[in-house]
Design a protein around this motif. Structure first.
Motif, PDB file in Angstrom:
ATOM      1  N   HIS A 130      12.787   0.258 -16.077  1.00  0.00           N
ATOM      2  CA  HIS A 130      13.543   1.843 -16.792  1.00  0.00           C
ATOM      3  C   HIS A 130      13.227   2.818 -16.203  1.00  0.00           C
ATOM      4  CE1 HIS A 130      11.198   2.804 -20.430  1.00  0.00           C
ATOM      5  NE2 HIS A 130      10.409   1.670 -20.169  1.00  0.00           N
ATOM      6  N   GLY A 131      14.030   3.918 -16.151  1.00  0.00           N
ATOM      7  CA  GLY A 131      12.734   5.463 -15.336  1.00  0.00           C
ATOM      8  C   GLY A 131      13.862   6.015 -15.079  1.00  0.00           C
ATOM      9  N   PRO A 132      13.482   7.456 -14.345  1.00  0.00           N
ATOM     10  CA  PRO A 132      14.248   8.112 -13.997  1.00  0.00           C
ATOM     11  C   PRO A 132      14.742   7.654 -12.678  1.00  0.00           C
ATOM     12  CG  PRO A 132      12.987   9.433 -14.895  1.00  0.00           C
ATOM     13  CD  PRO A 132      12.434   8.242 -15.329  1.00  0.00           C
ATOM     14  N   PRO A 133      15.733   7.923 -11.535  1.00  0.00           N
ATOM     15  CA  PRO A 133      16.305   7.095 -10.457  1.00  0.00           C
ATOM     16  C   PRO A 133      15.673   7.623  -9.227  1.00  0.00           C
ATOM     17  CG  PRO A 133      18.033   8.522 -11.860  1.00  0.00           C
ATOM     18  CD  PRO A 133      17.116   8.902 -12.727  1.00  0.00           C
ATOM     19  N   GLU A 137       1.110  -1.480  -0.069  1.00  0.00           N
ATOM     20  CA  GLU A 137       0.147   0.019   0.119  1.00  0.00           C
ATOM     21  C   GLU A 137       1.023   1.524  -0.028  1.00  0.00           C
ATOM     22  OE1 GLU A 137      -0.498  -2.480   2.183  1.00  0.00           O
ATOM     23  OE2 GLU A 137      -1.931  -3.891   1.113  1.00  0.00           O
ATOM     24  N   ASP A 138       2.318   0.882   0.176  1.00  0.00           N
ATOM     25  CA  ASP A 138       3.241   2.308   0.494  1.00  0.00           C
ATOM     26  C   ASP A 138       3.784   2.705  -1.295  1.00  0.00           C
ATOM     27  OD1 ASP A 138       2.821   2.772   2.654  1.00  0.00           O
ATOM     28  OD2 ASP A 138       3.877   1.055   3.804  1.00  0.00           O
ATOM     29  N   LEU A 139       3.368   2.033  -1.439  1.00  0.00           N
ATOM     30  CA  LEU A 139       3.677   1.910  -3.391  1.00  0.00           C
ATOM     31  C   LEU A 139       3.144   2.929  -3.761  1.00  0.00           C
ATOM     32  CD1 LEU A 139       5.966   1.481  -5.046  1.00  0.00           C
ATOM     33  CD2 LEU A 139       4.804  -1.009  -5.746  1.00  0.00           C
ATOM     34  N   VAL A 140       3.894   4.254  -4.617  1.00  0.00           N
ATOM     35  CA  VAL A 140       3.244   5.488  -5.550  1.00  0.00           C
ATOM     36  C   VAL A 140       3.699   5.409  -6.528  1.00  0.00           C
ATOM     37  CG1 VAL A 140       2.300   7.836  -5.138  1.00  0.00           C
ATOM     38  CG2 VAL A 140       3.183   6.483  -3.120  1.00  0.00           C
ATOM     39  N   LEU A 141       2.559   4.936  -7.605  1.00  0.00           N
ATOM     40  CA  LEU A 141       3.214   4.390  -8.814  1.00  0.00           C
ATOM     41  C   LEU A 141       1.287   4.803  -9.748  1.00  0.00           C
ATOM     42  CD1 LEU A 141       5.350   1.485  -8.979  1.00  0.00           C
ATOM     43  CD2 LEU A 141       6.451   3.687  -9.003  1.00  0.00           C
ATOM     44  N   PRO A 142       2.256   5.195 -10.657  1.00  0.00           N
ATOM     45  CA  PRO A 142       1.304   5.100 -11.929  1.00  0.00           C
ATOM     46  C   PRO A 142       0.191   3.952 -12.015  1.00  0.00           C
ATOM     47  CG  PRO A 142       2.983   6.472 -12.578  1.00  0.00           C
ATOM     48  CD  PRO A 142       3.270   5.712 -11.547  1.00  0.00           C
ATOM     49  N   GLN A 143      -1.638   3.943 -11.844  1.00  0.00           N
ATOM     50  CA  GLN A 143      -2.074   2.992 -12.482  1.00  0.00           C
ATOM     51  C   GLN A 143      -0.991   1.619 -13.372  1.00  0.00           C
ATOM     52  OE1 GLN A 143      -4.313   1.713 -10.326  1.00  0.00           O
ATOM     53  NE2 GLN A 143      -4.181   3.818  -8.463  1.00  0.00           N
ATOM     54  N   SER A 144      -0.836   2.904 -14.324  1.00  0.00           N
ATOM     55  CA  SER A 144      -0.868   1.964 -15.615  1.00  0.00           C
ATOM     56  C   SER A 144       0.950   0.843 -15.631  1.00  0.00           C
ATOM     57  CB  SER A 144      -0.099   2.406 -16.812  1.00  0.00           C
ATOM     58  OG  SER A 144       0.927   3.519 -16.742  1.00  0.00           O
ATOM     59  N   THR A 145       1.563   1.384 -14.243  1.00  0.00           N
ATOM     60  CA  THR A 145       2.596   0.908 -13.760  1.00  0.00           C
ATOM     61  C   THR A 145       2.473   0.280 -13.179  1.00  0.00           C
ATOM     62  OG1 THR A 145       4.506   3.023 -13.977  1.00  0.00           O
ATOM     63  CG2 THR A 145       5.168   1.163 -12.968  1.00  0.00           C
ATOM     64  N   LEU A 146       1.293   0.372 -11.897  1.00  0.00           N
ATOM     65  CA  LEU A 146       1.294  -0.561 -11.223  1.00  0.00           C
ATOM     66  C   LEU A 146       0.214  -2.015 -11.504  1.00  0.00           C
ATOM     67  CD1 LEU A 146      -0.264   1.952  -8.081  1.00  0.00           C
ATOM     68  CD2 LEU A 146       1.437   0.046  -8.049  1.00  0.00           C
ATOM     69  N   LYS A 147      -0.540  -1.740 -12.453  1.00  0.00           N
ATOM     70  CA  LYS A 147      -1.210  -2.851 -12.942  1.00  0.00           C
ATOM     71  C   LYS A 147      -0.174  -3.928 -14.534  1.00  0.00           C
ATOM     72  CE  LYS A 147      -4.434  -3.980 -17.110  1.00  0.00           C
ATOM     73  NZ  LYS A 147      -3.482  -4.783 -18.215  1.00  0.00           N
ATOM     74  N   TYR A 181       7.877   0.497 -17.684  1.00  0.00           N
ATOM     75  CA  TYR A 181       8.068   2.726 -17.314  1.00  0.00           C
ATOM     76  C   TYR A 181       8.010   2.838 -16.106  1.00  0.00           C
ATOM     77  CZ  TYR A 181       8.768   7.169 -18.705  1.00  0.00           C
ATOM     78  OH  TYR A 181       9.261   8.430 -18.268  1.00  0.00           O
ATOM     79  N   PHE A 182       8.900   2.999 -14.933  1.00  0.00           N
ATOM     80  CA  PHE A 182       8.500   4.135 -13.945  1.00  0.00           C
ATOM     81  C   PHE A 182       8.915   5.764 -14.278  1.00  0.00           C
ATOM     82  CE2 PHE A 182       9.518  -0.406 -13.065  1.00  0.00           C
ATOM     83  CZ  PHE A 182       8.586  -0.151 -11.379  1.00  0.00           C
ATOM     84  N   PRO A 183       7.767   6.328 -14.571  1.00  0.00           N
ATOM     85  CA  PRO A 183       7.985   7.698 -14.896  1.00  0.00           C
ATOM     86  C   PRO A 183       8.693   8.223 -13.311  1.00  0.00           C
ATOM     87  CG  PRO A 183       5.897   7.352 -14.612  1.00  0.00           C
ATOM     88  CD  PRO A 183       6.419   5.794 -14.299  1.00  0.00           C
ATOM     89  N   SER A 184       8.954   9.382 -13.742  1.00  0.00           N
ATOM     90  CA  SER A 184       8.779  10.465 -12.859  1.00  0.00           C
ATOM     91  C   SER A 184       7.777  11.103 -12.154  1.00  0.00           C
ATOM     92  CB  SER A 184       9.667  11.668 -13.168  1.00  0.00           C
ATOM     93  OG  SER A 184      11.192  11.931 -13.359  1.00  0.00           O
ATOM     94  N   PRO A 185       7.443  11.256 -10.982  1.00  0.00           N
ATOM     95  CA  PRO A 185       6.180  11.012 -10.141  1.00  0.00           C
ATOM     96  C   PRO A 185       5.387  11.792 -10.528  1.00  0.00           C
ATOM     97  CG  PRO A 185       7.493  11.517  -8.374  1.00  0.00           C
ATOM     98  CD  PRO A 185       8.208  10.848  -9.722  1.00  0.00           C
TER      99      PRO A 185
END
Length: 448
Positions: free
Chosen positions: A246-249, A202-212, A366-370
C-alpha cells in the motif's frame, strides 16, 4: 509437481506402444465378456520407458494399474482420434451398440470419447466391488483431483456420475505430449496477464525498510516447501502467503511485484479486476473460482492491483446487492486463504481494505512517496546514459524541489527523450526538461 522439461526425443514410437498396449487390454476385456470366459484379470498395461515427461510422471506419482489405465484412456483420443471406434468395429462390424463400454460423442469430435463407465468396464468388467473402487479414483482426495490432472465431466441431474467424460487437464495433456507447458493467455476464462519488464532488482529504488520487507517475500518463496512441510509448523500455518502493498500511486508496487517474480523465477500474473467483477449475481465468484483453479498447484504469483474493488470494506446490508457483494468478499477471502502460493494485493489506501482481509496478511508493506534522496536516485537511473545533460541541469536541485513519484519521473523522461530524438540531438536541454516537468504537473492538475 513435475517441472517443465525439454525432450528432444520424438514421442511417436512411445505413444504407438502405449496405444498398442491399451488396445490389447481393451480387447482382452471384450473377449472375456463377449465370449463369456472366466473373468480373469486382463493383462497389465505397461508404459514404455525413455520418454522424459512420462518417466517423470511415473516417478512422481507411481500410479497403480487402475490409475495407469484410466490416464491412458483419457489420453488416447488426443493421440489417435478414431482409436476406440476402430476397436469396437472389429467386434461389432454391424454398428451394434455396446452400452457397457460407455463412451460418448463430442460436439466437434466425431469419435468415441471415453467416460468413467469406460474405465469401469475395462478395469473391472462386471465385478461390482472393483467397479466401485474405480469410482473412488475421482474422489476429491485422490491425486487426480488434488493436482488437477484428471476429472469426470459433470453430467445432467439424474444420470449416472460415471457417465461423464474423462477430462484430462489441458496443461497436463500438453506436458505429457510435448514435455512443456505454455503459460495461459489473457482471456475471459483467465482474466490475468503476465507482468514482465526489462529492469533488474538493482533498478528498484525504495527505502531500506521497504526493501527489507520485500526481501522477506523472496525468503518465503525460497523456503516455502520446508516451512509448510515442517511437522511442528504445518498444523498452525495456512497454505500460501498473503501480503498487502500500500502507498501512493507510482511508488513501485507493480514494479516490485514483477521484479519479485523475476528474482524468484516465478511468473507473476496481474489480475484484471474489470473482467473478474460482474454485475450479475454469482458471476464474480465463478470468475474467481476459474482463476484460482487455473493457478492452483503452480509456482505463480498472483497480483491484484487496485484491490480495493474486490477486497474493500464490507457494507451494511441495506438491499440484495449489498448482501451479494458481501458474499463475494467472503468467497474471495476463502479463495485467497486456500491458495498455496504468493498473493499480492496492492492498494493506494490501506484504510480502504476490509479488516477481515487485513488480519490475514502475513505482511503489510508500505511504499512511501520518495524523499529527495530517492528522487535523485530515480532521476539518475531513469535518464538514459546516452542522453547528455545540459550544464544548466542540476538533478539534485530538481529532486529537492519537485516531489515526483517514480512513475512521474518516467513520464517526464519519456517525453523529453522523444523530443530529443525528434530533433536529432543527443542533448537534453534545461528548457526541455522544465517543459516536461510543467506538463506532468498540468496532467495531475498541480499547475494551471
Amino acid at each position: 509437481m513435475i517441472g517443465d522439461v525439454t525432450n528432444k526425443q520424438l514421442p511417436v514410437n512411445v505413444f504407438s506402444l502405449l496405444l498398442a498396449h491399451l488396445k490389447t487390454l481393451i480387447e482382452a476385456r471384450l473377449e472375456i465378456l463377449l465370449e463369456k470366459k472366466n473373468d480373469v484379470q486382463p493383462p497389465d498395461l505397461s508404459i514404455p520407458k525413455g520418454y522424459i515427461p512420462l518417466d517423470l510422471f511415473f516417478e512422481n506419482y507411481n500410479p497403480d494399474f487402475q490409475e495407469v489405465t484410466t490416464l491412458s484412456l483419457a489420453l488416447a483420443p488426443h493421440i489417435q482420434t478414431d482409436f476406440f471406434d476402430n476397436i469396437l468395429k472389429e467386434h461389432f462390424p454391424d454398428g451394434n451398440q455396446f452400452p457397457a463400454f460407455g463412451g460418448v460423442r463430442g460436439k466437434n469430435h466425431r469419435g468415441i470419447l471415453p467416460t468413467g463407465e469406460t474405465a469401469q468396464f475395462i478395469i473391472a468388467g462386471n465385478d461390482l466391488a472393483k467397479r466401485i473402487a474405480v469410482q473412488s479414483l475421482f474422489g476429491p482426495e485422490h491425486w487426480f483431483a488434488t493436482d488437477s490432472i484428471l476429472r469426470l465431466e459433470t453430467v445432467p441431474t439424474g444420470e449416472p456420475v460415471m457417465s461423464g467424460r474423462l477430462i484430462l487437464d489441458p496443461e497436463w495433456l500438453e506436458r505429457i505430449i510435448t514435455g512443456t507447458v505454455s503459460l495461459p493467455r489473457f482471456s475471459p476464462s483467465f482474466p490475468a496477464e503476465q507482468l514482465q519488464n526489462a529492469l533488474e532488482w538493482e533498478d528498484l529504488v525504495l527505502p531500506q525498510s521497504t526493501l527489507k520487507q520485500v526481501r522477506e517475500l523472496l525468503t518465503w518463496i525460497e523456503h516455502r516447501e520446508a516451512i509448510q512441510g515442517h511437522e511442528a509448523l504445518q498444523k498452525h500455518l495456512k497454505p500460501g502467503y498473503r501480503v498487502l502493498f500500500h502507498g501512493p500511486p507510482g511508488t513501485g508496487k507493480t514494479l516490485t511485484a514483477s521484479l519479485l517474480g523475476k528474482a524468484a523465477q516465478r511468473p507473476v500474473f496481474r489480475v484484471d479486476l474489470s473482467m473478474v467483477v460482474s454485475k450479475y449475481i454469482g458471476e464474480t465468484e465463478k470468475n474467481l473460482a476459474n482463476l484460482f483453479d487455473k493457478a492452483a498447484n503452480k509456482d505463480w504469483i498472483l497480483f491484484f492491483d487496485e484491490a480495493d474493488a474486490l477486497f474493500g470494506k464490507r457494507t451494511e446490508i441495506r438491499d440484495a446487492r449489498d448482501k451479494f457483494a458481501n458474499q463475494e468478499s467472503a468467497f474471495l477471502l476463502q479463495k485467497v486463504e486456500s491458495f498455496p502460493g504468493l498473493v499480492i494485493l496492492a492498494s493506494n489506501f490501506k484504510n480502504n481494505m476490509d479488516e477481515a482481509f487485513a488480519r490475514r496478511f502475513q505482511s503489510i508493506v508500505y511504499f512511501p512517496s520518495p524523499d529527495a534522496e530517492h528522487r535523485l536516485l530515480l532521476w539518475q537511473s531513469i535518464i538514459p546514459k546516452q542522453l547528455k545533460l545540459d550544464k544548466g541541469i542540476d538533478l539534485k536541485k530538481i529532486a529537492d524541489t519537485y516531489g515526483f513519484s517514480g512513475s512521474n519521473i518516467v513520464n517526464i523522461v519519456h517525453y523529453c527523450s522523444l523530443q530529443v530524438l525528434s530533433d536529432g540531438s543527443k542533448m537534453l536541454g534545461a528548457d526541455l526538461l522544465t517543459e516536461g516537468i510543467r506538463r506532468e504537473y498540468r496532467k495531475e492538475e498541480r499547475l494551471s
